[in-house]
Design an enzyme around this catalytic site. Sequence first.
Site, short mmCIF file in Angstrom:
data_model
loop_
_atom_site.label_atom_id
_atom_site.label_comp_id
_atom_site.label_asym_id
_atom_site.label_seq_id
_atom_site.Cartn_x
_atom_site.Cartn_y
_atom_site.Cartn_z
N GLN A 1 61.12 124.01 62.41
CA GLN A 1 62.08 124.08 61.16
C GLN A 1 61.84 125.21 60.32
OE1 GLN A 1 64.53 121.36 60.18
NE2 GLN A 1 64.99 123.26 58.67
N LYS B 1 66.80 114.54 61.21
CA LYS B 1 66.63 114.71 62.47
C LYS B 1 65.96 113.41 63.13
CE LYS B 1 67.28 119.68 62.10
NZ LYS B 1 66.69 121.02 61.47
N ASP C 1 66.63 124.78 69.64
CA ASP C 1 67.50 125.36 68.79
C ASP C 1 68.05 126.71 69.30
OD1 ASP C 1 67.67 124.44 66.19
OD2 ASP C 1 65.85 125.40 65.34
#
Length: 296
Positions: free
Chosen positions: A98, A54, A121
């Site tokens: 994460q 990422k 997200d």
Amino acid sequence: MTATLIDGKAFAAKVRAEVGKHVATLKSEHGIVPGLAVVLVGEDPASQVYVRNKGQQTLEVGMASFEHKLDASTAEADLLALIKTLNADPKVHGILVQLPLPKHLNSDLVINSIDPAKDVDGFHISNVGLLGTGQKSMVPCTPLGCLMMLRDHHGSLAGLEAVVVGRSNIVGKPMAQLLLNDSCTVTIAHSRTKDLGEVCRRADILVAAVGRPEMITGEWVKPGATVIDVGINRIDRDGKTKLVGDVHFESAAKIAGAITPVPGGVGPMTIACLLANTLTACCRANGLPEPKGLTA
Ligand code: NDP
């Protein structure tokens, strides 16, 4: 194989190039650099790889990348304090924590402490609600990537019969919601669904998000259907570790009209959509028009 291969790797490269173009314009015309902060707690090897990828891809499209690596034993209050700081930081337009988090941390509490406008997200409860009511939101990256590929392949999805196998909050449910918002007739199947094969055979669009290697075979695919395989499963075959999806590719590709491979299908689209979401969040934060084709 008779099905058309939907090449997620190539599609993701196109999305990244498009994001990169917009980032360059934001810099040259407005002096704005979109920034993505990724928070990793602990040392889960798979998470470390994801975070590294990422970070790399964020820099490659010209965005700023802020990585925060915290100890596995980090106290919840300290993590929440970091998120508060990132929420207030004008250089940060997207925040990603994460998952999975270590067990002593409450994931729901942590995710819901992110500013919904920076929740790239799309897991914050406000974004879930906005998506569920068809309003402008941040959309979870994996289902967004699937939607982009489906729209690219089909044009309009209106009236198509869609079956999503899997009802997780991060893939199955938002996927179903996006397909519904695009006027598909949607069925969500799960571990208690009866006659799953029969249900799958109804689908013009079949999305597999189960986490069971090669569970969906060609027998469950309607001739000509589009099959999107979200699954990522590591299996041992002939003494080697192999990555396979939730769909048995060889048999399904003989029946389907189009299919995504694993690897090289949905996977690469997920990070590309994370970058797209960060760009979208940055444009919204600065009152600028959102890039077309990069949101739901
Ligand atoms: P979850 O484990 O959270 O959810 C799996 C879903 O599949 C559940 O709803 C479960 O049903 C259902 N299921 C399990 N077994 C069966 C069965 N035998 N028949 C029908 N349904 C079943 O997984 P995720 O949604 O997080 O992930 C799904 C897959 O996608 C995994 O392989 C994961 O690695 C992959 N993934 C890939 C990403 C990418 O970037 N390509 C991103 C995220 C995930 P029930 O609710 O009844 O238990």
